[in-house]
Design an enzyme around this catalytic site. Structure first.
Site, PDB file in Angstrom:
ATOM      1  N   TRP A   5       0.865  -1.110  -0.045  1.00 14.53           N
ATOM      2  CA  TRP A   5       0.068  -0.084  -0.057  1.00 14.53           C
ATOM      3  C   TRP A   5       0.687   1.166  -0.104  1.00 14.53           C
ATOM      4  O   TRP A   5       0.560   2.328  -0.446  1.00 14.53           O
ATOM      5  CB  TRP A   5      -0.911  -0.018   1.319  1.00 14.53           C
ATOM      6  CG  TRP A   5      -1.696   0.991   1.203  1.00 14.53           C
ATOM      7  CD1 TRP A   5      -3.006   1.376   0.787  1.00 14.53           C
ATOM      8  CD2 TRP A   5      -1.318   2.329   2.153  1.00 14.53           C
ATOM      9  NE1 TRP A   5      -3.409   2.767   1.189  1.00 14.53           N
ATOM     10  CE2 TRP A   5      -2.406   3.083   2.006  1.00 14.53           C
ATOM     11  CE3 TRP A   5      -0.512   2.716   3.034  1.00 14.53           C
ATOM     12  CZ2 TRP A   5      -2.616   4.588   2.671  1.00 14.53           C
ATOM     13  CZ3 TRP A   5      -0.516   4.199   3.802  1.00 14.53           C
ATOM     14  CH2 TRP A   5      -1.545   4.773   3.466  1.00 14.53           C
ATOM     15  N   HIS A   6       2.138   1.232   0.524  1.00 12.91           N
ATOM     16  CA  HIS A   6       2.941   2.269   0.760  1.00 12.91           C
ATOM     17  C   HIS A   6       3.599   2.549  -0.495  1.00 12.91           C
ATOM     18  O   HIS A   6       4.111   3.682  -0.864  1.00 12.91           O
ATOM     19  CB  HIS A   6       3.883   2.099   2.072  1.00 12.91           C
ATOM     20  CG  HIS A   6       3.295   2.283   3.189  1.00 12.91           C
ATOM     21  ND1 HIS A   6       2.595   1.303   4.034  1.00 12.91           N
ATOM     22  CD2 HIS A   6       3.125   3.168   4.149  1.00 12.91           C
ATOM     23  CE1 HIS A   6       2.113   1.687   4.983  1.00 12.91           C
ATOM     24  NE2 HIS A   6       2.756   2.877   5.329  1.00 12.91           N
TER      25      HIS A   6
END
Length: 623
Positions: free
Chosen positions: A407-408
């Site tokens: 997600w990052h």
């Protein structure tokens, strides 16, 4: 003449400049907020007008931050508003599921296009042997529609905050589908929920069930709430400008820019300082967002709870970025089966993550090892019914942490970072359930294994692991021997007391800090070259830290004494008892207004003594 200058200044405040986005740390923002708050004061008693007004200024704020990407925010706002209405109106479950699938496809499709296009291009290139340059197809469409080259088509730029508001709208439609909330009937109210400017670009991620009821409440701000809001804003500014920016500019950024120019001690110090920097930066933004929201009568959830007081990795993720952790638990971990079972989604994500490991590492053995590990875990669960639930819970937990890493960013470093946190959580569960003697024996075996590797394969990484596991093994034996029945009544300070808690906090903080190596190395990079550059930085830092040190560590501390003193002060404040913090917050909030004004002026003067000439955006803007 003065009036013309004032008008020109206002135009600058309310226009978009890509080289100077609107940040909480800029004077322009506070002029913007004062004007917004003045307008809010006139219409705060009229709910619909107030919400519409705040939606409009929130969109303006996002325009000031990201320019024409505000169109994406409007797109997901309209699509999820309409789809949630259809989900609620449908009687058949399959129709609801179809509408939910459409909503998630639109939201994640937009997110994946802007955030993972380079990653998908690498996958296609690796599988089919095709090399092609990524072009911004969406920009080409808009340029064709506009009849002029408004957007650059050479690269895809990540819109600020897209990951946060995407997760927020997904949670809204998912909760409507589950029947937990009713859909918002007015698109202006829903648009305000999605775009509320204090938390729009870096969270916290706010659940609709927590925030939407506040849209219809009467405005209320008590004297104490006002004082707490001001304290949160000042505290957030101090965290960002005094701690985060100062540490980054004067030490951390220099080391990460070229680790080989610095000693092993300086590389290690940069890691520990970065742990404080990223906390001060992100929690500083959250504090300001909570304070601004409170001034307008809205309550945002707490996003940090002194995370470096955590005594294990599981507890750390209940204290760090709490809104994201809860989102991953509610909308990923539990749908995967949670601690009960594994689902088709579990198998799908195992295959997807194995392919990701293959593409990002470029090594088939890495992917094969990951796949064999997952298969062996599933087979073990199938053959051991008594341990099945625990194994399934650990497998789903690991998948959740790996996806939290991706997600990052689509980088091998982020995947490693998420995986290490998952390993830390799983190891803690085994550590918690094991007997003290078994812990001591197991950690000793691991430490001896690392020692053997340093002899036969003297790589810097094994030296680092030997130091860490050796420290844990010695501590485990001390705890085991002090708890021995031969000593009679258990009076060990390592068990239950402050010494034992401090040891657990130190081990957890050290482990989390080491994982930050992979997090920081993958940040602030061009997506087209991020994977290679991030891995190079991380490997260089590991090499320097694991090599023989020079012995002049005290001289380095003396040279950077202001940096290390600031780090020490920041950690002391962070580790203060929560009751102490609550008391000085309430003491500030209870000050007479004239005294509070003087304190605020002095605090602002001190804070802005640390302002750097170069703009320092918040770290989580890039996610």
């Amino acid at each position: 003449m003065n009036f013309d200058l004032f008008i020109a200044y206002l135009r600058n405040v309310f226009s978009f400049d890509e080289n100077s986005p609107l940040l909480f740390t800029q004077m322009h923002f506070w002029v913007f907020f004062c004007i917004v708050f003045a307008g809010f004061a006139f219409m705060q008693k009229r709910t619909l007008m107030r919400n519409a007004y705040l939606m409009a200024v929130s969109l303006l704020f996002y325009y000031k931050t990201s320019g024409l990407f505000v169109g994406l925010l409007l797109l997901v706002t309209c699509s999820d508003f309409l789809i949630a209405q259809r989900i609620y109106a449908c009687g058949e479950t399959w129709r609801k599921r179809l509408w939910l699938t459409l909503s998630v496809t639109i939201d994640l499709g937009i997110l994946c296009y802007f955030k993972y296009s380079y990653f998908f291009a690498d996958i296609i290139g690796q599988i089919f042997g095709i090399h092609f340059d990524v072009r911004n197809i969406a920009a080409e469409w808009f340029n064709t529609a506009a009849g002029s080259p408004v957007f650059s088509v050479d690269r895809i730029i990540l819109p600020v905050g897209i990951s946060f508001y995407t997760f927020q709208v997904i949670s809204y439609t998912a909760d409507v589908y589950r029947g937990l909330i009713r859909p918002v009937r007015n698109i202006l109210d829903f648009g305000f929920y999605v775009s509320f400017f204090p938390q729009l670009v870096a969270g916290p991620i706010v659940k609709a069930s927590d925030f939407i009821p506040q849209l219809y409440r009467r405005y209320f701000l008590s004297r104490r709430m006002f004082g707490l809001a001001i304290f949160m804003i000042l505290g957030g500014l101090a965290k960002k400008i005094i701690l985060s920016d100062y540490l980054a500019l004067n030490f951390i950024d220099r080391v990460f820019a070229n680790p080989l120019l610095f000693t092993g001690f300086e590389n290690l110090a940069a890691l520990f300082l970065y742990s404080l920097q990223v906390y001060a930066d992100f929690s500083g933004y959250t504090d300001i967002a909570i304070g601004l929201s409170l001034l307008m009568g809205f309550h945002l959830p707490r996003n940090f709870n002194s995370p470096y007081k955590a005594q294990n990795c599981s507890n750390f993720w209940k204290r760090w970025h709490i809104s994201l952790s809860r989102w991953l638990q509610n909308y990923l971990y539990i749908p995967l089966g949670g601690n009960r079972n594994i689902t088709f989604g579990t198998y799908l994500w195992i295959a997807t993550l194995t392919l990701s490991a293959l593409i990002l590492s470029g090594n088939v053995w890495v992917a094969l090892g990951a796949l064999l590990l997952a298969v062996s875990v599933i087979v073990t669960a199938w053959r051991c019914p008594d341990r099945r639930k625990k194994i399934y819970a650990n497998l789903n937990s690991m998948i959740t942490m790996l996806l939290g890493g991706l997600w990052h960013g689509a980088s091998l470093n982020f995947l490693i970072w998420g995986g290490l946190n998952g390993v830390g959580m799983i190891v803690y569960k085994f550590w918690r359930d094991a007997k003290p003697l078994h812990r001591a024996i197991a950690t000793t075996i691991v430490a001896l294994g690392c020692w053997s590797l340093t002899i036969f394969w003297p790589a810097p990484l094994w030296r680092i692991l030997l130091c860490f596991t050796g420290f844990i093994a010695v501590s485990a034996w001390l705890k085991t021997l002090s708890n021995s029945p031969l000593k009679g009544e258990n009076t060990s300070p390592l068990r239950g007391g402050w010494v034992g808690s401090s040891w657990s906090i130190l081990v957890t903080f050290t482990f989390i800090t080491f994982t930050r190596l992979f997090f920081r190395s993958g940040s602030n990079l061009d997506p087209a070259t991020a994977n290679q550059q991030a891995w190079q930085t991380a490997s260089q830092m590991v090499t320097r830290i694991g090599s023989r040190w020079t012995g002049n560590e005290w001289a380095i501390i003396s040279t950077y004494r202001s940096v290390f003193l600031l780090f020490l002060l920041g950690m002391i404040i962070h580790w203060l008892p929560e009751d102490w913090k609550r008391r000085y917050r309430l003491a500030f909030a209870s000050l007479p207004l004239p005294v509070m004004s003087i304190v605020c002026i002095l605090a602002v003067l001190i804070i802005y003594q640390f302002v750097s000439a170069e703009m320092q955006p918040f770290i989580y803007f890039q996610f």
